[in-house]
Design a protein around this motif. Structure first.
Motif, PDB file in Angstrom:
ATOM      1  N   SER A  36       0.885  -1.153   0.000  1.00 32.38           N
ATOM      2  CA  SER A  36       0.000   0.000   0.000  1.00 32.38           C
ATOM      3  C   SER A  36       0.931   1.213   0.000  1.00 32.38           C
ATOM      4  O   SER A  36       1.704   1.410   0.947  1.00 32.38           O
ATOM      5  N   THR A  38       1.951   5.394  -0.711  1.00 34.95           N
ATOM      6  CA  THR A  38       1.561   6.803  -0.769  1.00 34.95           C
ATOM      7  C   THR A  38       2.637   7.557  -1.545  1.00 34.95           C
ATOM      8  O   THR A  38       3.817   7.518  -1.198  1.00 34.95           O
ATOM      9  N   TYR A  39       2.213   8.221  -2.609  1.00 32.34           N
ATOM     10  CA  TYR A  39       3.082   9.016  -3.477  1.00 32.34           C
ATOM     11  C   TYR A  39       2.774  10.480  -3.217  1.00 32.34           C
ATOM     12  O   TYR A  39       1.618  10.891  -3.272  1.00 32.34           O
ATOM     13  N   HIS A  40       3.803  11.267  -2.908  1.00 32.42           N
ATOM     14  CA  HIS A  40       3.613  12.699  -2.679  1.00 32.42           C
ATOM     15  C   HIS A  40       4.588  13.449  -3.591  1.00 32.42           C
ATOM     16  O   HIS A  40       5.784  13.186  -3.586  1.00 32.42           O
ATOM     17  N   THR A  54      -0.925  14.212  -3.790  1.00 31.46           N
ATOM     18  CA  THR A  54      -0.759  12.998  -2.992  1.00 31.46           C
ATOM     19  C   THR A  54      -1.700  11.936  -3.549  1.00 31.46           C
ATOM     20  O   THR A  54      -2.889  12.198  -3.738  1.00 31.46           O
ATOM     21  N   GLN A  56      -2.692   7.717  -3.177  1.00 33.42           N
ATOM     22  CA  GLN A  56      -2.543   6.432  -2.500  1.00 33.42           C
ATOM     23  C   GLN A  56      -2.981   5.344  -3.464  1.00 33.42           C
ATOM     24  O   GLN A  56      -4.007   5.479  -4.143  1.00 33.42           O
ATOM     25  N   TYR A  57      -2.203   4.277  -3.532  1.00 32.54           N
ATOM     26  CA  TYR A  57      -2.508   3.198  -4.469  1.00 32.54           C
ATOM     27  C   TYR A  57      -1.871   1.898  -3.997  1.00 32.54           C
ATOM     28  O   TYR A  57      -1.032   1.897  -3.102  1.00 32.54           O
ATOM     29  N   HIS A  74       2.481   5.124  -9.360  1.00 36.42           N
ATOM     30  CA  HIS A  74       1.022   5.270  -9.418  1.00 36.42           C
ATOM     31  C   HIS A  74       0.475   5.185 -10.836  1.00 36.42           C
ATOM     32  O   HIS A  74      -0.688   4.841 -11.039  1.00 36.42           O
ATOM     33  N   ASP A 105      10.508   3.801   2.788  1.00 34.49           N
ATOM     34  CA  ASP A 105      10.378   5.249   2.663  1.00 34.49           C
ATOM     35  C   ASP A 105      11.523   5.726   1.785  1.00 34.49           C
ATOM     36  O   ASP A 105      12.662   5.297   1.966  1.00 34.49           O
ATOM     37  N   SER A 127       6.213   6.275   0.204  1.00 36.76           N
ATOM     38  CA  SER A 127       6.281   5.384   1.364  1.00 36.76           C
ATOM     39  C   SER A 127       5.306   4.235   1.135  1.00 36.76           C
ATOM     40  O   SER A 127       4.257   4.415   0.502  1.00 36.76           O
TER      41      SER A 127
END
Length: 131
Positions: A36, A38-40, A54, A56-57, A74, A105, A127
């Motif tokens: 899981s 998180t791309y920022h 941001t 999430q995928y 993503h 991370d 992350s």
């Protein structure tokens, strides 16, 4: 008879191992799998307001070239990073993060591998938690 049976069992064991997706005795095995993530993405330029995204995928980490892993982005693209036996993630000979059995991370800027665009800056932070 016992010798033939032993040979058959050894061959069956070897063929079973060769059919596995993971490579035997590869330190990267513990990092492979579903995550899981998180791309920022943070972007700024001199002539405008900053922007941030941001996402999430669910993504995967798979083998890359020797000593590398590929992390799914993503957009479905897979980006390759070096990973040490101790879990340090690197790109362009710079350590940008770390990975363990549970997650990873990493963070890098536009001038990681070469000089970034003049008057603009971006930072990517990724992350992930292993599922």
């Amino acid at each position: 008879m016992i010798r033939k049976l032993t040979c058959i069992l050894i061959l069956a064991f070897i063929s079973t191992l060769s059919g596995c997706e993971k490579k035997l005795f590869d330190y990267r095995n513990k990092y492979l799998g579903d995550y899981s993530i998180t791309y920022h993405y943070s972007y700024s330029q001199m002539s405008g307001p900053p922007s941030e995204t941001t996402i999430q995928y669910n993504g995967v980490i798979e083998y890359g070239d020797k000593g590398n892993i590929k992390i799914e982005w993503h957009d479905g693209d897979r980006v390759e990073f070096s990973v040490s036996k101790k879990g340090a993630i690197s790109k362009c000979n710079s350590t940008i993060g770390d990975i363990s059995k549970k997650g990873f991370d990493l963070s890098f800027t536009d001038d990681l591998c070469s000089t970034g665009p003049m008057g603009a800056n971006y930072t990517v932070t990724l992350s992930g938690e292993k599922e």
